[in-house]
Design a protein around this motif. Structure first.
Motif, PDB file in Angstrom:
ATOM      1  N   SER A  21       0.891  -1.214   0.150  1.00 35.23           N
ATOM      2  CA  SER A  21      -0.079   0.039   0.002  1.00 35.23           C
ATOM      3  C   SER A  21       0.883   1.256  -0.081  1.00 35.23           C
ATOM      4  O   SER A  21       0.498   2.113  -0.663  1.00 35.23           O
ATOM      5  CB  SER A  21      -0.882   0.071   1.200  1.00 35.23           C
ATOM      6  OG  SER A  21      -2.021  -1.027   1.153  1.00 35.23           O
ATOM      7  N   PHE A  22       1.831   1.317   0.662  1.00 28.87           N
ATOM      8  CA  PHE A  22       2.872   2.559   0.800  1.00 28.87           C
ATOM      9  C   PHE A  22       3.742   2.730  -0.409  1.00 28.87           C
ATOM     10  O   PHE A  22       3.675   3.978  -0.643  1.00 28.87           O
ATOM     11  CB  PHE A  22       3.708   2.286   2.219  1.00 28.87           C
ATOM     12  CG  PHE A  22       3.126   2.966   3.140  1.00 28.87           C
ATOM     13  CD1 PHE A  22       3.422   4.367   3.619  1.00 28.87           C
ATOM     14  CD2 PHE A  22       2.387   2.176   3.929  1.00 28.87           C
ATOM     15  CE1 PHE A  22       2.712   4.949   4.773  1.00 28.87           C
ATOM     16  CE2 PHE A  22       1.696   2.557   5.160  1.00 28.87           C
ATOM     17  CZ  PHE A  22       1.885   4.151   5.654  1.00 28.87           C
ATOM     18  N   LYS A  23       3.700   1.504  -1.033  1.00 31.74           N
ATOM     19  CA  LYS A  23       4.370   1.654  -2.519  1.00 31.74           C
ATOM     20  C   LYS A  23       3.544   2.338  -3.447  1.00 31.74           C
ATOM     21  O   LYS A  23       4.043   3.027  -4.292  1.00 31.74           O
ATOM     22  CB  LYS A  23       4.925  -0.007  -2.987  1.00 31.74           C
ATOM     23  CG  LYS A  23       5.397   0.324  -4.259  1.00 31.74           C
ATOM     24  CD  LYS A  23       6.806   0.814  -4.652  1.00 31.74           C
ATOM     25  CE  LYS A  23       7.130   0.665  -6.045  1.00 31.74           C
ATOM     26  NZ  LYS A  23       8.376   1.281  -6.184  1.00 31.74           N
ATOM     27  N   GLY A  24       2.314   1.955  -3.249  1.00 36.76           N
ATOM     28  CA  GLY A  24       1.264   2.495  -4.141  1.00 36.76           C
ATOM     29  C   GLY A  24       0.978   3.764  -3.736  1.00 36.76           C
ATOM     30  O   GLY A  24       0.837   4.390  -4.783  1.00 36.76           O
ATOM     31  N   ILE A  29       2.576   4.857 -10.785  1.00 38.48           N
ATOM     32  CA  ILE A  29       2.684   3.824 -11.996  1.00 38.48           C
ATOM     33  C   ILE A  29       2.414   2.369 -11.394  1.00 38.48           C
ATOM     34  O   ILE A  29       1.836   1.687 -11.871  1.00 38.48           O
ATOM     35  CB  ILE A  29       4.274   3.841 -12.710  1.00 38.48           C
ATOM     36  CG1 ILE A  29       3.914   5.230 -13.481  1.00 38.48           C
ATOM     37  CG2 ILE A  29       4.159   2.808 -13.801  1.00 38.48           C
ATOM     38  CD1 ILE A  29       5.361   5.574 -13.850  1.00 38.48           C
ATOM     39  N   PHE A  30       2.992   2.163 -10.052  1.00 36.65           N
ATOM     40  CA  PHE A  30       2.706   0.868  -9.682  1.00 36.65           C
ATOM     41  C   PHE A  30       1.744   0.618  -9.037  1.00 36.65           C
ATOM     42  O   PHE A  30       0.956  -0.515  -9.394  1.00 36.65           O
ATOM     43  CB  PHE A  30       4.090   0.965  -8.289  1.00 36.65           C
ATOM     44  CG  PHE A  30       3.794  -0.313  -7.348  1.00 36.65           C
ATOM     45  CD1 PHE A  30       4.470  -1.536  -7.868  1.00 36.65           C
ATOM     46  CD2 PHE A  30       2.768  -0.562  -6.320  1.00 36.65           C
ATOM     47  CE1 PHE A  30       4.201  -2.617  -6.970  1.00 36.65           C
ATOM     48  CE2 PHE A  30       2.737  -1.675  -5.533  1.00 36.65           C
ATOM     49  CZ  PHE A  30       3.565  -2.720  -5.758  1.00 36.65           C
ATOM     50  N   PHE A  31       0.677   1.573  -8.465  1.00 41.78           N
ATOM     51  CA  PHE A  31      -0.659   1.664  -8.397  1.00 41.78           C
ATOM     52  C   PHE A  31      -1.705   1.367  -9.407  1.00 41.78           C
ATOM     53  O   PHE A  31      -2.467   0.297  -9.621  1.00 41.78           O
ATOM     54  CB  PHE A  31      -1.025   3.046  -7.603  1.00 41.78           C
ATOM     55  CG  PHE A  31      -2.460   2.885  -7.102  1.00 41.78           C
ATOM     56  CD1 PHE A  31      -2.661   2.527  -5.800  1.00 41.78           C
ATOM     57  CD2 PHE A  31      -3.604   3.397  -7.955  1.00 41.78           C
ATOM     58  CE1 PHE A  31      -4.019   2.694  -5.482  1.00 41.78           C
ATOM     59  CE2 PHE A  31      -4.844   3.252  -7.309  1.00 41.78           C
ATOM     60  CZ  PHE A  31      -5.183   2.987  -6.075  1.00 41.78           C
ATOM     61  N   GLU A  32      -1.410   1.932 -10.519  1.00 42.40           N
ATOM     62  CA  GLU A  32      -2.121   1.938 -11.735  1.00 42.40           C
ATOM     63  C   GLU A  32      -1.835   0.268 -12.496  1.00 42.40           C
ATOM     64  O   GLU A  32      -2.620  -0.355 -12.921  1.00 42.40           O
ATOM     65  CB  GLU A  32      -1.933   2.748 -12.768  1.00 42.40           C
ATOM     66  CG  GLU A  32      -2.313   4.194 -12.400  1.00 42.40           C
ATOM     67  CD  GLU A  32      -3.760   4.182 -12.217  1.00 42.40           C
ATOM     68  OE1 GLU A  32      -4.406   3.516 -12.901  1.00 42.40           O
ATOM     69  OE2 GLU A  32      -4.223   5.058 -11.277  1.00 42.40           O
ATOM     70  N   LYS A  33      -0.659  -0.531 -12.210  1.00 43.17           N
ATOM     71  CA  LYS A  33      -0.136  -1.690 -12.792  1.00 43.17           C
ATOM     72  C   LYS A  33      -1.000  -2.721 -12.041  1.00 43.17           C
ATOM     73  O   LYS A  33      -1.089  -3.613 -12.754  1.00 43.17           O
ATOM     74  CB  LYS A  33       1.269  -1.505 -12.797  1.00 43.17           C
ATOM     75  CG  LYS A  33       1.882  -2.884 -13.451  1.00 43.17           C
ATOM     76  CD  LYS A  33       3.187  -3.075 -13.607  1.00 43.17           C
ATOM     77  CE  LYS A  33       3.724  -4.272 -14.139  1.00 43.17           C
ATOM     78  NZ  LYS A  33       5.421  -4.255 -14.093  1.00 43.17           N
ATOM     79  N   TYR A  34      -1.141  -2.580 -10.892  1.00 42.86           N
ATOM     80  CA  TYR A  34      -1.614  -3.656  -9.989  1.00 42.86           C
ATOM     81  C   TYR A  34      -3.073  -3.714  -9.503  1.00 42.86           C
ATOM     82  O   TYR A  34      -3.431  -4.698  -8.507  1.00 42.86           O
ATOM     83  CB  TYR A  34      -0.544  -3.948  -8.747  1.00 42.86           C
ATOM     84  CG  TYR A  34       0.781  -4.586  -9.617  1.00 42.86           C
ATOM     85  CD1 TYR A  34       0.781  -5.575 -10.005  1.00 42.86           C
ATOM     86  CD2 TYR A  34       1.798  -3.722  -9.459  1.00 42.86           C
ATOM     87  CE1 TYR A  34       2.023  -6.198 -10.463  1.00 42.86           C
ATOM     88  CE2 TYR A  34       2.999  -4.170  -9.833  1.00 42.86           C
ATOM     89  CZ  TYR A  34       3.011  -5.161 -10.378  1.00 42.86           C
ATOM     90  OH  TYR A  34       4.389  -5.997 -10.873  1.00 42.86           O
ATOM     91  N   SER A  51      -3.117  -8.860  -6.812  1.00 46.75           N
ATOM     92  CA  SER A  51      -2.397  -7.918  -6.191  1.00 46.75           C
ATOM     93  C   SER A  51      -3.066  -6.572  -5.673  1.00 46.75           C
ATOM     94  O   SER A  51      -2.857  -5.793  -4.863  1.00 46.75           O
ATOM     95  CB  SER A  51      -1.400  -7.288  -7.229  1.00 46.75           C
ATOM     96  OG  SER A  51      -2.233  -7.065  -8.560  1.00 46.75           O
ATOM     97  N   SER A  52      -4.386  -6.532  -6.508  1.00 45.99           N
ATOM     98  CA  SER A  52      -5.207  -5.215  -5.985  1.00 45.99           C
ATOM     99  C   SER A  52      -5.696  -5.500  -4.514  1.00 45.99           C
ATOM    100  O   SER A  52      -6.140  -4.375  -3.940  1.00 45.99           O
ATOM    101  CB  SER A  52      -6.458  -5.383  -6.780  1.00 45.99           C
ATOM    102  OG  SER A  52      -7.201  -6.613  -6.700  1.00 45.99           O
ATOM    103  N   GLY A  53      -5.638  -6.743  -3.964  1.00 42.38           N
ATOM    104  CA  GLY A  53      -6.111  -6.983  -2.534  1.00 42.38           C
ATOM    105  C   GLY A  53      -5.091  -6.476  -1.435  1.00 42.38           C
ATOM    106  O   GLY A  53      -5.233  -6.399  -0.300  1.00 42.38           O
TER     107      GLY A  53
END
Length: 219
Positions: A21-24, A29-34, A51-53
């Motif tokens: 979550s903190f990475k997102g 870009i990471f957030f949108e990818k996963y 990954s969305s979970g």
């Protein structure tokens, strides 16, 4: 509910949610990818179903899900063990996303994130295993029986799905709950004997959803 401590497996899952979550939060870009996205999943990006979970919209969203997991996870771990807990967690996560994918299959823009499906599945597993548990909420001065909360939550999720209330993935919540319910009963069929009444009561919202869908009243 009772203070049961916290198991290693619960700590690991919470840590994975926090790290992802903190990475997102910091990397769009990471957030949108996963994140969960119907169009991307239909194009073959199945990793998003999992990954969305582990992504969340903000710290409040993350804290709410992790606190809920903290309070209910070890009730499941203590009775079924760590491996079966992990199976319930991920089965609920996947089942919640599958239900979302089913209900939004023609909405290629539809996106979602969060551990709510998995956490709700764990919550329902805990209620099935310990139907005598009581839940305490700061705005309600009396304890709420777990099975009452479970039934009420699923009925509210159906209402939210039908009326599209808020920016909330009610279908993922409901799917996660059903996943936790079914997998727990498969793992511990003795519940049909020891807690048959509660098993039947928790099935009522599932039956209602099925009837509403079959009669076309869910849209």
């Amino acid at each position: 509910m009772d203070n049961l401590g916290i198991s290693i497996v619960t700590i690991v899952i919470i840590a994975a949610n926090v790290i992802m979550s903190f990475k997102g939060f910091d990397d769009r870009i990471f957030f949108e990818k996963y994140k969960f996205n119907v169009g991307s999943i239909k194009r073959g990006e199945q990793i998003r179903m999992l990954s969305s979970g582990f992504l969340h919209a903000d710290i409040t969203h993350l804290l709410f899900n992790m606190f809920t997991l903290y309070f209910f996870a070890d009730a499941v771990v203590m009775i079924l063990g760590s491996f079966k807990f992990i199976v319930i967690y991920f089965a609920s996560l996947i089942f919640g996303n599958l239900l979302s994918l089913y209900f939004h299959k023609d909405e290629y823009w539809y996106s979602a994130i969060g551990a709510s499906g998995a956490v709700t599945g764990v919550l329902y597993a805990a209620i099935l295993l310990r139907p005598d548990m009581n839940l305490y909420m700061y705005f309600i001065p009396i304890p709420i029986p777990g099975y009452v909360f479970g039934i009420g939550y699923l009925l509210y999720s159906i209402y939210g799905m039908k009326n599209k209330i808020g920016n909330i993935g009610h279908d993922a919540h409901f799917g996660g709950a059903v996943g936790g319910y079914v997998v727990t009963l498969i793992m511990m069929p003795s519940l049909f004997t020891s807690n048959l009444g509660y098993v039947g009561l928790l099935a009522v919202p599932i039956i209602i959803l099925f009837v509403l869908y079959k009669t076309g009243k869910l849209k």
